[in-house]
Design a protein around this motif. Structure first.
Motif, PDB file in Angstrom:
ATOM      1  N   ALA A  72       0.857  -1.210   0.000  1.00  0.00           N
ATOM      2  CA  ALA A  72       0.000   0.000   0.000  1.00  0.00           C
ATOM      3  C   ALA A  72       0.883   1.247   0.000  1.00  0.00           C
ATOM      4  CB  ALA A  72      -0.955  -0.021   1.189  1.00  0.00           C
ATOM      5  N   THR A  73       1.923   1.194  -0.805  1.00  0.00           N
ATOM      6  CA  THR A  73       2.831   2.339  -0.985  1.00  0.00           C
ATOM      7  C   THR A  73       2.338   3.172  -2.162  1.00  0.00           C
ATOM      8  OG1 THR A  73       4.108   1.100  -2.585  1.00  0.00           O
ATOM      9  CG2 THR A  73       4.809   0.924  -0.273  1.00  0.00           C
ATOM     10  N   PRO A  74       2.959   4.333  -2.425  1.00  0.00           N
ATOM     11  CA  PRO A  74       2.672   5.020  -3.695  1.00  0.00           C
ATOM     12  C   PRO A  74       2.935   4.069  -4.881  1.00  0.00           C
ATOM     13  CG  PRO A  74       3.842   6.475  -2.204  1.00  0.00           C
ATOM     14  CD  PRO A  74       3.837   5.134  -1.547  1.00  0.00           C
ATOM     15  N   ASN A  75       2.338   4.407  -6.014  1.00  0.00           N
ATOM     16  CA  ASN A  75       2.247   3.457  -7.128  1.00  0.00           C
ATOM     17  C   ASN A  75       3.577   3.115  -7.805  1.00  0.00           C
ATOM     18  OD1 ASN A  75      -0.472   3.785  -6.602  1.00  0.00           O
ATOM     19  ND2 ASN A  75      -0.681   5.449  -8.095  1.00  0.00           N
ATOM     20  N   ASP A  76       4.539   4.039  -7.771  1.00  0.00           N
ATOM     21  CA  ASP A  76       5.788   3.827  -8.522  1.00  0.00           C
ATOM     22  C   ASP A  76       6.621   2.675  -7.984  1.00  0.00           C
ATOM     23  OD1 ASP A  76       6.111   5.554  -6.240  1.00  0.00           O
ATOM     24  OD2 ASP A  76       8.167   5.908  -6.906  1.00  0.00           O
ATOM     25  N   VAL A  77       6.446   2.319  -6.700  1.00  0.00           N
ATOM     26  CA  VAL A  77       7.292   1.255  -6.138  1.00  0.00           C
ATOM     27  C   VAL A  77       6.561  -0.087  -5.989  1.00  0.00           C
ATOM     28  CG1 VAL A  77       9.030   2.716  -5.052  1.00  0.00           C
ATOM     29  CG2 VAL A  77       6.931   2.224  -3.799  1.00  0.00           C
ATOM     30  N   HIS A  78       5.315  -0.159  -6.442  1.00  0.00           N
ATOM     31  CA  HIS A  78       4.570  -1.429  -6.333  1.00  0.00           C
ATOM     32  C   HIS A  78       5.344  -2.573  -7.003  1.00  0.00           C
ATOM     33  CE1 HIS A  78       0.254   0.477  -5.821  1.00  0.00           C
ATOM     34  NE2 HIS A  78       1.086   0.818  -4.860  1.00  0.00           N
ATOM     35  N   ASP A 162       0.229  14.385  -1.267  1.00  0.00           N
ATOM     36  CA  ASP A 162       1.452  14.902  -1.876  1.00  0.00           C
ATOM     37  C   ASP A 162       1.818  14.167  -3.170  1.00  0.00           C
ATOM     38  OD1 ASP A 162       1.930  12.542  -0.499  1.00  0.00           O
ATOM     39  OD2 ASP A 162       3.282  13.438   0.963  1.00  0.00           O
ATOM     40  N   TRP A 163       2.101  12.863  -3.061  1.00  0.00           N
ATOM     41  CA  TRP A 163       2.629  12.148  -4.237  1.00  0.00           C
ATOM     42  C   TRP A 163       1.607  12.036  -5.369  1.00  0.00           C
ATOM     43  CZ3 TRP A 163       0.026   7.794  -5.643  1.00  0.00           C
ATOM     44  CH2 TRP A 163      -0.731   7.148  -4.658  1.00  0.00           C
ATOM     45  N   ARG A 164       0.321  12.153  -5.102  1.00  0.00           N
ATOM     46  CA  ARG A 164      -0.689  12.044  -6.160  1.00  0.00           C
ATOM     47  C   ARG A 164      -0.609  13.195  -7.173  1.00  0.00           C
ATOM     48  NH1 ARG A 164      -3.215   9.244  -2.183  1.00  0.00           N
ATOM     49  NH2 ARG A 164      -4.496   7.446  -2.762  1.00  0.00           N
ATOM     50  N   HIS A 165       0.140  14.261  -6.793  1.00  0.00           N
ATOM     51  CA  HIS A 165       0.323  15.396  -7.713  1.00  0.00           C
ATOM     52  C   HIS A 165       1.491  15.160  -8.675  1.00  0.00           C
ATOM     53  CE1 HIS A 165      -2.235  18.380  -5.579  1.00  0.00           C
ATOM     54  NE2 HIS A 165      -2.034  17.550  -4.577  1.00  0.00           N
ATOM     55  N   VAL A 179      -8.842   4.083 -12.728  1.00  0.00           N
ATOM     56  CA  VAL A 179      -8.636   2.631 -12.692  1.00  0.00           C
ATOM     57  C   VAL A 179      -9.850   1.904 -12.111  1.00  0.00           C
ATOM     58  CG1 VAL A 179      -7.445   2.576 -10.435  1.00  0.00           C
ATOM     59  CG2 VAL A 179      -6.903   0.858 -12.169  1.00  0.00           C
ATOM     60  N   HIS A 180     -10.511   2.519 -11.122  1.00  0.00           N
ATOM     61  CA  HIS A 180     -11.696   1.885 -10.521  1.00  0.00           C
ATOM     62  C   HIS A 180     -12.871   1.884 -11.512  1.00  0.00           C
ATOM     63  CE1 HIS A 180     -10.373   1.366  -6.416  1.00  0.00           C
ATOM     64  NE2 HIS A 180     -10.122   2.642  -6.248  1.00  0.00           N
ATOM     65  N   LEU A 181     -13.131   3.065 -12.103  1.00  0.00           N
ATOM     66  CA  LEU A 181     -14.323   3.181 -12.956  1.00  0.00           C
ATOM     67  C   LEU A 181     -14.166   2.338 -14.223  1.00  0.00           C
ATOM     68  CD1 LEU A 181     -15.430   6.920 -12.672  1.00  0.00           C
ATOM     69  CD2 LEU A 181     -15.628   5.070 -11.029  1.00  0.00           C
TER      70      LEU A 181
HETATM   71  P1  NAD Z   1      -0.201   7.416   1.603  1.00  0.00           P
HETATM   72  O1  NAD Z   1       0.754   8.440   1.124  1.00  0.00           O
HETATM   73  O2  NAD Z   1      -1.202   7.777   2.640  1.00  0.00           O
HETATM   74  O3  NAD Z   1       0.598   6.137   2.159  1.00  0.00           O
HETATM   75  C1  NAD Z   1       1.702   5.588   1.504  1.00  0.00           C
HETATM   76  C2  NAD Z   1       2.695   5.126   2.554  1.00  0.00           C
HETATM   77  O4  NAD Z   1       3.748   4.401   1.899  1.00  0.00           O
HETATM   78  C3  NAD Z   1       3.369   6.285   3.296  1.00  0.00           C
HETATM   79  O5  NAD Z   1       3.241   6.107   4.696  1.00  0.00           O
HETATM   80  C4  NAD Z   1       4.835   6.225   2.846  1.00  0.00           C
HETATM   81  O6  NAD Z   1       5.747   6.622   3.839  1.00  0.00           O
HETATM   82  C5  NAD Z   1       4.975   4.749   2.511  1.00  0.00           C
HETATM   83  N1  NAD Z   1       6.057   4.425   1.566  1.00  0.00           N
HETATM   84  C6  NAD Z   1       6.472   5.129   0.488  1.00  0.00           C
HETATM   85  N2  NAD Z   1       7.451   4.462  -0.167  1.00  0.00           N
HETATM   86  C7  NAD Z   1       7.653   3.320   0.530  1.00  0.00           C
HETATM   87  C8  NAD Z   1       8.531   2.220   0.355  1.00  0.00           C
HETATM   88  N3  NAD Z   1       9.402   2.159  -0.659  1.00  0.00           N
HETATM   89  N4  NAD Z   1       8.484   1.215   1.258  1.00  0.00           N
HETATM   90  C9  NAD Z   1       7.624   1.264   2.313  1.00  0.00           C
HETATM   91  N5  NAD Z   1       6.782   2.290   2.530  1.00  0.00           N
HETATM   92  C10 NAD Z   1       6.778   3.296   1.640  1.00  0.00           C
HETATM   93  O7  NAD Z   1      -0.928   6.856   0.307  1.00  0.00           O
HETATM   94  P2  NAD Z   1      -2.305   6.042   0.266  1.00  0.00           P
HETATM   95  O8  NAD Z   1      -3.414   6.957  -0.007  1.00  0.00           O
HETATM   96  O9  NAD Z   1      -2.386   5.136   1.445  1.00  0.00           O
HETATM   97  O10 NAD Z   1      -2.072   5.166  -1.068  1.00  0.00           O
HETATM   98  C11 NAD Z   1      -1.265   4.015  -1.033  1.00  0.00           C
HETATM   99  C12 NAD Z   1      -1.716   3.057  -2.128  1.00  0.00           C
HETATM  100  O11 NAD Z   1      -3.056   2.665  -1.869  1.00  0.00           O
HETATM  101  C13 NAD Z   1      -1.720   3.665  -3.528  1.00  0.00           C
HETATM  102  O12 NAD Z   1      -1.367   2.685  -4.455  1.00  0.00           O
HETATM  103  C14 NAD Z   1      -3.168   4.096  -3.728  1.00  0.00           C
HETATM  104  O13 NAD Z   1      -3.548   4.166  -5.070  1.00  0.00           O
HETATM  105  C15 NAD Z   1      -3.893   2.980  -2.994  1.00  0.00           C
HETATM  106  N6  NAD Z   1      -5.219   3.348  -2.506  1.00  0.00           N
HETATM  107  C16 NAD Z   1      -6.243   2.510  -2.766  1.00  0.00           C
HETATM  108  C17 NAD Z   1      -7.527   2.808  -2.355  1.00  0.00           C
HETATM  109  C18 NAD Z   1      -8.644   1.840  -2.650  1.00  0.00           C
HETATM  110  O14 NAD Z   1      -9.791   2.148  -2.394  1.00  0.00           O
HETATM  111  N7  NAD Z   1      -8.326   0.655  -3.160  1.00  0.00           N
HETATM  112  C19 NAD Z   1      -7.782   4.001  -1.646  1.00  0.00           C
HETATM  113  C20 NAD Z   1      -6.699   4.838  -1.367  1.00  0.00           C
HETATM  114  C21 NAD Z   1      -5.419   4.499  -1.793  1.00  0.00           C
END
Ligand code: NAD
Length: 358
Positions: A72-78, A162-165, A179-181
Motif C-alpha cells: 500500500a505504498t505510492p504506485n511507482d514502487v509497487h 502529496d505524491w498524487r500530484h 482505474v476503478h471506474l
Molecule cells: P499514503 O501516502 O497515505 O501512504 C503511503 C505510505 O507508503 C506512506 O506512509 C509512505 O511513507 C509509505 N512508503 C512510500 N514508499 C515506501 C517504500 N518504498 N516502502 C515502504 N513504505 C513506503 O498513500 P495512500 O493513499 O495510502 O495510497 C497508497 C496506495 O493505496 C496507492 O497505491 C493508492 O492508489 C492505494 N489506494 C487505494 C484505495 C482503494 O480504495 N483501493 C484508496 C486509497 C489508496
C-alpha cells in the motif's frame, strides 16, 4: 472455509495501509503481524495501532513466518516490492493501480508464475453497492438492452495529498480513480472495445491530470462515458444508464436513484410544452400513463468478499474474482486513454484480441 491462519505484513502504512488494518481487524484467517514503512512518523503510528514494525523490506522478506505481503505504498514502487516479495515466496496483495504501466504488471505476473505464488490486486470497487446495483440492472435487462452507460465521480477538493500530484510517483486521477471506474465498466460489459477517445484536464496546474473524460464504444453497440473531476462544485449523478425500455440513475454513494421504464400498450401522446422561447413535444415530459417509476433493485452479491477470495485462491478452491489478465486490460486501456488525449485522436485498435482471450 479454511481454518488456517495466515500471517500478513503491510508495506506502506499510510492512509490505505492503515485502512487494511481496519478491514482485517476481525478476519479469522489473516493476522497482521507487522508493518514496514519508510516514514518514522508512520512507524510510530503502526506501534500506536498495535502492529510491530520491521526496519527494512529485507527483514520482512527474510521472516519465514510471513505468508502475505500487502503493498500500500505510492504506485511507482509497487512493482519492485511485488517482485522481491514473490521471489521471497510470499503471496502478494497489491493496491491499485497495480503498476504505472502494463509492462511492469507483465513482469510481476511472470514472477508470480515462476514462484508459484498468488498475486492479487485490490480492485475493491468491484464490491461497491452502487456498481453492483447497476450491474444487476444491466445483467437483468431491467431497462431493456442497455445501450449507453455514464459513470462518473466528481469532487471539488482538487487532488489530495502529496505524491498524487507527481507523475514520478504514478499520480494523477486517471491512475487513481480512473482505474476503478474502468475496471467496473469492463467487469460489467463483456465485449470487445472498438474505439476510445479521451481528454485529460490540467486545471490545477500539476504535471498530472486532475480529471478526464473518456468515450468508449464496444462491439456490442454499447457506448460509455467515464468521467473523473476534482473541480466540480455541482455534481452530476454517479451513474446514468440508458436502455431500450428505460433509464436508470444512481445519484450518490447513498444509492439515491430510480428506474423509469416505458409502459407497454397505447399511451397518451405527450402534450407540447413551452420551452424557452419555443414550443416542443419532443422534449415534453412523458404523460403519467406512459412511464412507471420504480426503486433500484438490491445489488448483486459476489460469491466471496475480497479477502475470502484471496484465501480461496491461495488454497486453490476458487478462481480469483479480480483476475490479473483483467487488470492488465484496464492498464492497457489507461495507456490508450493517455495516447488518445495526447494525440487528440480516436483510437480504434485497442482490443486486438477478444476480451475473453487476453
Ligand atoms: P499514503 O501516502 O497515505 O501512504 C503511503 C505510505 O507508503 C506512506 O506512509 C509512505 O511513507 C509509505 N512508503 C512510500 N514508499 C515506501 C517504500 N518504498 N516502502 C515502504 N513504505 C513506503 O498513500 P495512500 O493513499 O495510502 O495510497 C497508497 C496506495 O493505496 C496507492 O497505491 C493508492 O492508489 C492505494 N489506494 C487505494 C484505495 C482503494 O480504495 N483501493 C484508496 C486509497 C489508496
Amino acid at each position: 472455509m479454511t481454518s488456517k491462519n495466515y500471517q500478513l505484513v503491510i508495506v506502506g502504512y499510510g492512509g490505505m495501509g492503515s485502512y487494511h488494518g481496519k478491514l482485517l481487524k476481525d478476519n479469522q484467517n489473516i493476522n497482521i503481524i507487522g508493518t514496514y514503512d519508510i516514514s518514522e512518523e508512520r512507524k510510530t503510528a503502526s506501534l500506536v495501532d498495535g502492529y510491530a514494525v520491521y526496519e527494512s523490506l529485507e527483514a520482512v522478506l527474510s521472516d519465514e513466518a510471513v505468508d502475505f505481503v500487502l503493498i500500500a505504498t505510492p504506485n511507482d514502487v509497487h512493482k519492485d516490492i511485488a517482485i522481491a516479495s514473490l521471489n521471497a515466496k510470499k503471496h502478494v496483495i497489491c493496491e491499485k493501480p497495480v503498476t504505472i504501466n502494463s509492462h511492469e504488471l507483465l513482469e510481476i505476473m511472470e514472477a508470480a508464475k515462476i514462484n508459484d505464488r498468488a498475486f492479487i490486486v485490490h480492485q475493491n470497487r468491484r464490491w461497491d453497492e452502487d456498481f453492483l446495483t447497476m450491474k444487476k440492472v444491466y445483467d437483468e435487462q431491467t431497462i431493456g438492452d442497455v445501450f449507453h452507460i455514464e459513470s462518473r465521480v466528481q469532487g471539488a477538493n482538487g487532488i489530495p495529498g502529496d505524491w498524487r500530484h507527481l507523475k514520478a510517483f504514478g499520480g494523477g486521477m486517471l491512475l487513481d480513480w480512473g482505474v476503478h471506474l474502468l475496471d467496473q465498466l469492463l467487469f460489467m460489459v463483456d465485449s470487445k472495445i472498438t474505439s476510445v477517445f479521451a481528454n485529460l484536464s490540467y486545471i490545477l496546474g500539476d504535471d498530472v491530470d486532475d480529471g478526464f473524460q473518456v468515450f468508449i464504444t464496444f462491439e456490442n453497440g454499447i457506448t460509455s462515458l467515464i468521467e473523473v473531476g476534482t473541480t466540480n462544485f455541482i455534481q452530476l449523478p454517479r451513474w446514468y444508464v440508458k436502455g431500450t425500455k428505460g433509464t436508470a440513475v444512481i445519484h450518490d454513494w447513498e444509492l439515491n436513484g430510480k428506474i423509469v421504464t416505458q409502459n407497454l400498450g397505447e399511451v397518451e401522446a405527450p402534450k407540447p410544452i413551452k420551452a424557452g422561447q419555443g414550443l416542443t413535444k419532443t422534449m415534453a415530459p412523458p404523460s403519467e400513463k406512459a412511464v412507471s417509476t420504480s426503486d433500484l433493485p438490491a445489488a448483486i452479491v459476489l460469491k466471496e468478499s475480497f479477502y475470502e477470495n484471496v484465501i480461496s485462491v491461495v488454497e486453490g478452491t476458487e478462481e480469483p474474482i479480480v483476475k490479473n489478465e483483467e487488470v492488465l486490460r484496464v492498464l492497457r486501456l489507461m495507456e490508450t486513454i493517455f495516447k488518445s488525449a495526447e494525440k487528440n485522436e480516436v483510437i480504434k485498435d485497442f482490443d486486438a484480441v477478444p476480451s475473453k482471450n487476453i
